[in-house]
Design a protein around this motif. Structure first.
Motif, PDB file in Angstrom:
ATOM      1  N   GLU A 126      20.913   0.018  15.639  1.00 35.11           N
ATOM      2  CA  GLU A 126      21.217   0.308  17.102  1.00 35.11           C
ATOM      3  C   GLU A 126      21.860   1.229  17.211  1.00 35.11           C
ATOM      4  O   GLU A 126      23.288   1.021  16.957  1.00 35.11           O
ATOM      5  N   ILE A 127      21.936   1.974  17.972  1.00 37.17           N
ATOM      6  CA  ILE A 127      22.961   3.066  18.467  1.00 37.17           C
ATOM      7  C   ILE A 127      23.427   2.736  20.266  1.00 37.17           C
ATOM      8  O   ILE A 127      22.009   3.458  20.570  1.00 37.17           O
ATOM      9  N   ILE A 128      24.712   2.831  20.649  1.00 35.30           N
ATOM     10  CA  ILE A 128      25.171   2.790  22.117  1.00 35.30           C
ATOM     11  C   ILE A 128      25.439   4.399  22.502  1.00 35.30           C
ATOM     12  O   ILE A 128      25.886   5.011  22.029  1.00 35.30           O
ATOM     13  N   ILE A 129      24.929   4.682  23.686  1.00 34.12           N
ATOM     14  CA  ILE A 129      24.927   6.618  24.031  1.00 34.12           C
ATOM     15  C   ILE A 129      25.745   5.926  25.603  1.00 34.12           C
ATOM     16  O   ILE A 129      25.091   4.753  26.211  1.00 34.12           O
ATOM     17  N   THR A 130      26.812   6.621  25.590  1.00 33.04           N
ATOM     18  CA  THR A 130      28.024   5.982  26.545  1.00 33.04           C
ATOM     19  C   THR A 130      27.850   7.331  26.997  1.00 33.04           C
ATOM     20  O   THR A 130      27.421   8.838  27.070  1.00 33.04           O
ATOM     21  N   ARG A 131      28.402   6.769  28.480  1.00 25.92           N
ATOM     22  CA  ARG A 131      28.827   8.399  29.656  1.00 25.92           C
ATOM     23  C   ARG A 131      29.790   8.260  30.313  1.00 25.92           C
ATOM     24  O   ARG A 131      29.801   6.745  30.823  1.00 25.92           O
ATOM     25  N   ASN A 132      30.983   8.922  30.436  1.00 28.70           N
ATOM     26  CA  ASN A 132      32.324   8.328  30.817  1.00 28.70           C
ATOM     27  C   ASN A 132      32.750   7.498  30.402  1.00 28.70           C
ATOM     28  O   ASN A 132      33.290   6.038  31.313  1.00 28.70           O
ATOM     29  N   GLY A 133      32.843   6.979  28.944  1.00 32.21           N
ATOM     30  CA  GLY A 133      33.256   5.460  28.834  1.00 32.21           C
ATOM     31  C   GLY A 133      32.112   4.385  28.879  1.00 32.21           C
ATOM     32  O   GLY A 133      32.432   4.013  27.727  1.00 32.21           O
ATOM     33  N   ARG A 134      31.374   4.542  29.320  1.00 27.76           N
ATOM     34  CA  ARG A 134      30.341   2.938  29.902  1.00 27.76           C
ATOM     35  C   ARG A 134      29.447   3.137  29.633  1.00 27.76           C
ATOM     36  O   ARG A 134      28.736   4.600  29.238  1.00 27.76           O
ATOM     37  N   PRO A 135      28.878   2.402  29.031  1.00 25.85           N
ATOM     38  CA  PRO A 135      27.331   2.308  27.914  1.00 25.85           C
ATOM     39  C   PRO A 135      26.515   2.472  29.114  1.00 25.85           C
ATOM     40  O   PRO A 135      26.498   1.572  29.430  1.00 25.85           O
ATOM     41  N   VAL A 136      25.860   4.089  28.975  1.00 24.98           N
ATOM     42  CA  VAL A 136      24.599   3.527  29.217  1.00 24.98           C
ATOM     43  C   VAL A 136      22.995   3.494  29.001  1.00 24.98           C
ATOM     44  O   VAL A 136      22.205   3.478  30.086  1.00 24.98           O
ATOM     45  N   ALA A 137      22.648   3.029  27.571  1.00 25.88           N
ATOM     46  CA  ALA A 137      21.202   3.378  26.691  1.00 25.88           C
ATOM     47  C   ALA A 137      22.132   2.896  25.297  1.00 25.88           C
ATOM     48  O   ALA A 137      22.730   3.323  25.316  1.00 25.88           O
ATOM     49  N   ARG A 138      20.643   2.508  25.288  1.00 28.92           N
ATOM     50  CA  ARG A 138      20.751   1.455  23.766  1.00 28.92           C
ATOM     51  C   ARG A 138      19.028   2.332  22.889  1.00 28.92           C
ATOM     52  O   ARG A 138      18.226   2.384  23.295  1.00 28.92           O
ATOM     53  N   LEU A 139      19.652   3.039  21.508  1.00 30.33           N
ATOM     54  CA  LEU A 139      18.599   3.400  21.442  1.00 30.33           C
ATOM     55  C   LEU A 139      18.400   2.243  19.581  1.00 30.33           C
ATOM     56  O   LEU A 139      19.309   1.924  19.316  1.00 30.33           O
ATOM     57  N   VAL A 140      16.868   1.613  19.573  1.00 33.05           N
ATOM     58  CA  VAL A 140      16.879   1.388  19.108  1.00 33.05           C
ATOM     59  C   VAL A 140      15.336   1.227  18.408  1.00 33.05           C
ATOM     60  O   VAL A 140      14.733   2.260  18.646  1.00 33.05           O
ATOM     61  N   PRO A 141      15.122   0.999  16.998  1.00 30.92           N
ATOM     62  CA  PRO A 141      13.471   0.790  16.204  1.00 30.92           C
ATOM     63  C   PRO A 141      12.697   0.620  17.189  1.00 30.92           C
ATOM     64  O   PRO A 141      12.937  -0.725  17.518  1.00 30.92           O
ATOM     65  N   PHE A 142      11.134   1.378  16.930  1.00 31.26           N
ATOM     66  CA  PHE A 142      10.387   0.767  18.490  1.00 31.26           C
ATOM     67  C   PHE A 142       9.415  -0.796  17.275  1.00 31.26           C
ATOM     68  O   PHE A 142       9.157  -0.252  15.819  1.00 31.26           O
ATOM     69  N   GLU A 143       9.468  -1.518  17.757  1.00 25.81           N
ATOM     70  CA  GLU A 143       8.549  -2.852  17.218  1.00 25.81           C
ATOM     71  C   GLU A 143       7.314  -2.827  18.171  1.00 25.81           C
ATOM     72  O   GLU A 143       6.949  -2.966  19.647  1.00 25.81           O
ATOM     73  N   ALA A 144       5.753  -1.616  17.372  1.00 23.13           N
ATOM     74  CA  ALA A 144       4.486  -1.702  17.513  1.00 23.13           C
ATOM     75  C   ALA A 144       4.161  -2.987  17.751  1.00 23.13           C
ATOM     76  O   ALA A 144       4.296  -4.103  16.987  1.00 23.13           O
ATOM     77  N   PRO A 145       3.403  -3.488  18.907  1.00 23.51           N
ATOM     78  CA  PRO A 145       3.102  -4.686  18.673  1.00 23.51           C
ATOM     79  C   PRO A 145       2.212  -5.749  18.368  1.00 23.51           C
ATOM     80  O   PRO A 145       1.368  -4.341  17.514  1.00 23.51           O
ATOM     81  N   SER A 146       1.961  -6.113  17.851  1.00 17.96           N
ATOM     82  CA  SER A 146       1.136  -7.380  16.580  1.00 17.96           C
ATOM     83  C   SER A 146      -0.218  -7.144  16.944  1.00 17.96           C
ATOM     84  O   SER A 146      -0.232  -7.115  17.963  1.00 17.96           O
ATOM     85  N   ALA A 147      -1.262  -5.991  15.846  1.00 17.55           N
ATOM     86  CA  ALA A 147      -2.113  -6.347  15.759  1.00 17.55           C
ATOM     87  C   ALA A 147      -2.970  -7.124  15.280  1.00 17.55           C
ATOM     88  O   ALA A 147      -4.550  -6.986  15.356  1.00 17.55           O
ATOM     89  N   GLU A 148      -3.319  -8.110  15.949  1.00 17.93           N
ATOM     90  CA  GLU A 148      -3.838  -9.548  15.758  1.00 17.93           C
ATOM     91  C   GLU A 148      -4.770  -9.709  16.682  1.00 17.93           C
ATOM     92  O   GLU A 148      -5.022  -9.092  17.693  1.00 17.93           O
ATOM     93  N   PRO A 149      -6.066 -10.182  15.817  1.00 18.65           N
ATOM     94  CA  PRO A 149      -7.466  -9.989  16.701  1.00 18.65           C
ATOM     95  C   PRO A 149      -7.477 -10.776  18.183  1.00 18.65           C
ATOM     96  O   PRO A 149      -6.960 -12.151  18.189  1.00 18.65           O
ATOM     97  N   ARG A 150      -8.108 -10.706  19.384  1.00 19.82           N
ATOM     98  CA  ARG A 150      -8.014 -10.931  20.362  1.00 19.82           C
ATOM     99  C   ARG A 150      -9.561 -11.501  20.910  1.00 19.82           C
ATOM    100  O   ARG A 150      -9.370 -12.452  20.999  1.00 19.82           O
ATOM    101  N   LEU A 151     -10.374 -11.188  19.605  1.00 22.19           N
ATOM    102  CA  LEU A 151     -11.433 -11.525  20.312  1.00 22.19           C
ATOM    103  C   LEU A 151     -11.785 -13.640  19.796  1.00 22.19           C
ATOM    104  O   LEU A 151     -11.620 -13.833  18.530  1.00 22.19           O
ATOM    105  N   GLY A 152     -12.650 -14.272  20.187  1.00 20.12           N
ATOM    106  CA  GLY A 152     -13.256 -15.502  20.377  1.00 20.12           C
ATOM    107  C   GLY A 152     -11.552 -16.171  20.790  1.00 20.12           C
ATOM    108  O   GLY A 152     -11.284 -17.445  20.222  1.00 20.12           O
ATOM    109  N   ILE A 153     -10.557 -15.899  21.014  1.00 19.01           N
ATOM    110  CA  ILE A 153      -8.842 -16.520  21.883  1.00 19.01           C
ATOM    111  C   ILE A 153      -9.624 -17.747  22.445  1.00 19.01           C
ATOM    112  O   ILE A 153      -9.052 -19.063  22.067  1.00 19.01           O
TER     113      ILE A 153
END
Length: 82
Positions: free
Chosen positions: A27-54
């Motif tokens: 992760e990469i923390i992005i700051t503004r005026n010395g304070r953390p304001v955002a976090r850059l993290v890898p995107f985790e795609a939702p699992s592609a589990e079959p939904r039919l018949g649940i």
């Protein structure tokens, strides 16, 4: 990687994204005026589990499910007898 200011992040954004994407940075923390304001993290795609018949086996469909279709259609069309 130490925190990055917004100005730095704007100028090297593609490099930061690549680092997160390739896994060299978790992760990469992005700051503004010395304070953390955002976090850059890898995107985790939702699992592609079959939904039919649940819900299989959770309930049963009544035999007369479609018996009142004409009556319901009439209600939606405002043709119901009162």
């Amino acid at each position: 990687m130490p925190p990055v200011t917004v100005l730095q992040a704007k100028s090297i954004l593609s490099r930061l994204v690549r680092a997160v994407e390739e896994g060299s940075e978790r992760e990469i923390i992005i700051t503004r005026n010395g304070r953390p304001v955002a976090r850059l993290v890898p995107f985790e795609a939702p699992s592609a589990e079959p939904r039919l018949g649940i819900a299989k086996g959770v309930f049963t469909v009544p035999e007369d499910l479609n018996a009142r279709n004409a009556e319901l259609a009439a209600l939606f069309q405002g043709k119901a007898d009162s």
